[in-house]
Design an enzyme around this catalytic site. Structure first.
Site, PDB file in Angstrom:
ATOM      1  N   GLY A 144      -1.226  15.538  16.970  1.00 44.01           N
ATOM      2  CA  GLY A 144      -0.355  15.466  15.806  1.00 44.01           C
ATOM      3  C   GLY A 144       1.079  15.090  16.086  1.00 44.01           C
ATOM      4  O   GLY A 144       1.949  15.226  15.211  1.00 44.01           O
ATOM      5  N   ARG A 151      -2.145   4.626   3.700  1.00 42.73           N
ATOM      6  CA  ARG A 151      -1.273   5.776   3.965  1.00 42.73           C
ATOM      7  C   ARG A 151      -0.111   5.913   2.965  1.00 42.73           C
ATOM      8  O   ARG A 151       0.221   7.034   2.564  1.00 42.73           O
ATOM      9  CB  ARG A 151      -0.747   5.736   5.395  1.00 42.73           C
ATOM     10  CG  ARG A 151      -1.840   5.928   6.445  1.00 42.73           C
ATOM     11  CD  ARG A 151      -1.253   6.100   7.834  1.00 42.73           C
ATOM     12  NE  ARG A 151      -0.532   7.352   7.949  1.00 42.73           N
ATOM     13  CZ  ARG A 151       0.791   7.452   8.002  1.00 42.73           C
ATOM     14  NH1 ARG A 151       1.559   6.355   7.945  1.00 42.73           N
ATOM     15  NH2 ARG A 151       1.368   8.632   8.108  1.00 42.73           N
ATOM     16  N   CYS A 211      -5.005  -4.017  -7.884  1.00 43.58           N
ATOM     17  CA  CYS A 211      -4.729  -3.709  -9.281  1.00 43.58           C
ATOM     18  C   CYS A 211      -4.317  -2.239  -9.426  1.00 43.58           C
ATOM     19  O   CYS A 211      -4.969  -1.452 -10.106  1.00 43.58           O
ATOM     20  CB  CYS A 211      -5.961  -4.015 -10.123  1.00 43.58           C
ATOM     21  SG  CYS A 211      -5.633  -4.055 -11.891  1.00 43.58           S
ATOM     22  N   GLU A 212      -3.242  -1.882  -8.765  1.00 42.85           N
ATOM     23  CA  GLU A 212      -2.691  -0.526  -8.791  1.00 42.85           C
ATOM     24  C   GLU A 212      -1.169  -0.633  -8.633  1.00 42.85           C
ATOM     25  O   GLU A 212      -0.690  -1.300  -7.715  1.00 42.85           O
ATOM     26  CB  GLU A 212      -3.229   0.327  -7.632  1.00 42.85           C
ATOM     27  CG  GLU A 212      -4.715   0.581  -7.645  1.00 42.85           C
ATOM     28  CD  GLU A 212      -5.124   1.665  -8.648  1.00 42.85           C
ATOM     29  OE1 GLU A 212      -4.225   2.381  -9.150  1.00 42.85           O
ATOM     30  OE2 GLU A 212      -6.331   1.785  -8.910  1.00 42.85           O
ATOM     31  N   TYR A 219      -4.777   4.953  11.701  1.00 43.28           N
ATOM     32  CA  TYR A 219      -5.232   5.302  10.350  1.00 43.28           C
ATOM     33  C   TYR A 219      -5.185   4.162   9.354  1.00 43.28           C
ATOM     34  O   TYR A 219      -5.504   4.380   8.188  1.00 43.28           O
ATOM     35  CB  TYR A 219      -4.454   6.517   9.820  1.00 43.28           C
ATOM     36  CG  TYR A 219      -4.631   7.722  10.693  1.00 43.28           C
ATOM     37  CD1 TYR A 219      -5.855   8.379  10.729  1.00 43.28           C
ATOM     38  CD2 TYR A 219      -3.615   8.173  11.534  1.00 43.28           C
ATOM     39  CE1 TYR A 219      -6.052   9.462  11.567  1.00 43.28           C
ATOM     40  CE2 TYR A 219      -3.807   9.253  12.367  1.00 43.28           C
ATOM     41  CZ  TYR A 219      -5.023   9.900  12.382  1.00 43.28           C
ATOM     42  OH  TYR A 219      -5.218  10.966  13.220  1.00 43.28           O
TER      43      TYR A 219
END
Length: 496
Positions: free
Chosen positions: A302, A392, A423-424, A453
């Site tokens: 992490g 992300r 389309c967002e 990621y």
């Protein structure tokens, strides 16, 4: 701060962390792989291969991975932790967290650099086995492993199965008995540490899906390294304590040790230290109650990387030295031998090693209301990818940086928002960045630190095909994951 003008001024709309660039063409080194620079023609190049050539040869969007940089980061964690922990436990087992970026070549790279491989699903485990990773050097994670996943891990002989719950522990013990195996188990615990990161990627506090709670009524090591209840609610009667008792009693389970992971994209060292102290205290409790000294402790990963110039990632040497100091002090206070330590860096290895190359398309400027009735311009630059190759920003509100890749520009920098073609309205690639005012259709843009990621979370939303992944080593590029085709999109349809 003043409104953008012809001389290029900082925008009042910019977030506090975003400084107006003195040179809009400069690359902030910590955001990019070691092999990336601007060449004599002003193009961004990786190991001498210019952006225009990569786009011409492989198309865009394109994930460009500096394999030499990836390998160097893997070695840096291996060497730093082995050096820091040599006197405490003889070294460290470094497990690359495959969920950050995984394919069979990447699995081979990490094993060739002396790392092990952490997998989070049957598919990731299959990738590791296909790549020829020694099964004993594979770990299997997951909060809801299927029977098939656990059976495969047992029959393949993976080195550790990280158990996430009492239910899973009981089921794994049954399956191991059925196949005539002994399950090598690490218990994943939640030490109650709330990491300073986005809530969706903080994984060691109580109110989330992962791990066995340590909250109980007994004593454990305090945050100052002292033995007793200081800084802890205690562990007796907790799900973690119950899991230890069940694992030790099960003839088909070999309890190797404990595991924790406090979250992702974390810069502060304190959370890692507190988690280590709490788990070491719990190991001492286990020895006192059961007479068993567990041999392994996994402190997870992490560790944060730089996505913007404001981010300040720690070096592997700093991380290792700091953590070794905490572990050594806690072991001394508890009068116990240091267990074999393992860690799981993923993003810190794969993230900075890659960038995504896009082609710019539609450009527009909007007017945004500001304070006291003022209005300010914001530039929108659309690219030929978006949330299907980098989810992300929409998932975690993640910030990224961007640079004009195919040339240098003498135009002033303007506050820009790089958006995708989906389309967002939330399809944002880079929310806030300064780009030259003359960025136009056909220019290439590069977004650094996309090795972690992005490919792993990629999708076919709006039926877009997923990008190719190109690895560069020794100045030579090769496709390690080909670009999807429309035929791939339809391959799973039955036609009924």
């Amino acid at each position: 701060m003043t409104v953008i003008g012809p001389t290029g001024k900082a925008s009042p709309l910019a977030p506090d962390w975003l400084d107006y660039p003195e040179d809009p063409n400069a690359l902030v080194t910590k955001l990019w792989a070691a092999g990336v620079e601007r060449n004599d023609d002003g193009e961004i190049a990786v190991q001498g291969l210019p952006a225009s050539q990569l786009a011409r040869d492989y198309g865009t969007p394109l994930l460009v991975l500096d394999e030499d940089d990836f390998r160097a980061r893997a070695r840096a964690f291996r060497d730093a932790f082995n050096d820091a922990f040599a006197d405490l436990c003889g070294g460290v087992d470094v497990y690359y967290a495959g969920k950050s970026f995984l394919c069979t070549p990447a699995a081979r790279w990490v094993t060739e650099e002396g790392l092990r491989l952490d997998t989070a699903s049957g598919g990731e485990m299959a990738t590791a086995l296909r790549a020829g990773v020694e099964p004993a050097h594979i770990g299997l994670h997951g909060n809801n492993k299927s029977d098939d996943e656990m059976r495969r891990a047992l029959t393949a002989g993976v080195g550790r199965i990280v158990v996430d719950s009492l239910d899973e522990l009981d089921r794994l013990a049954e399956l191991a008995a059925e196949v005539g195996a002994v399950a090598p188990v690490m218990l994943r615990l939640t030490p109650g540490v709330h990491a300073h990161t986005h809530d969706f990627i903080a994984t060691a506090h109580e109110d989330q899906k992962f791990g066995l709670s340590m909250a109980g009524t007994g004593g454990s090591v305090g945050t100052d390294g002292s033995v007793g209840a200081a800084g802890s609610a205690g562990t007796a009667g907790s799900p973690a304590a119950e899991a230890v008792a069940r694992a030790l009693a099960a003839g088909s389970v070999d309890l190797r040790g404990l595991h924790c992971h406090i979250g992702s994209q974390i810069f502060e060292p304190e959370g890692f230290g507190v988690a280590a102290e709490k788990l070491l205290g719990f190991l001492a409790d286990i020895k006192a109650e059961h007479g068993v000294e567990l041999e392994e402790l996994d402190l997870g990963g992490g560790h944060g990387i730089a996505y913007t110039a404001a981010d300040a990632p720690r070096t592997p040497q700093d991380i290792a030295t700091t953590l070794a100091g905490v572990v050594g002090a806690a072991c001394e206070a508890l009068e116990m031998d240091c267990p074999r330590i393992s860690i799981e860096p993923g993003r810190a290895i794969s993230g900075p090693a890659a960038f995504t190359l896009y082609e710019a398309g539609v450009r527009k400027t909007v007017t945004v209301d500001g304070d006291h009735g003022a209005t300010h311009p914001r530039r929108y630059v659309s690219v030929d990818g978006g949330m299907s190759d980098n989810a992300r920003p929409v998932l975690y509100e993640a910030d990224y940086s961007v640079a004009l890749a195919s040339r240098v520009s003498g135009a002033p920098a303007v506050l820009s928002r790089v958006v995708g073609k989906h389309c967002e309205s939330g399809d944002i690639v880079v929310k806030d960045a300064y780009l030259p005012d003359d960025v136009a259709r056909g220019d290439l843009l590069a977004v650094p630190a996309t090795g972690a990621y992005c490919h792993s979370l990629s999708s076919n939303y709006n039926m877009l095909t997923r990008p190719a992944v190109v690895a560069v080593r020794g100045g030579q590029a090769r496709v390690i994951i080909r670009r999807e085709t429309e035929e791939d999109l339809f391959a799973r349809e039955t036609g009924l």
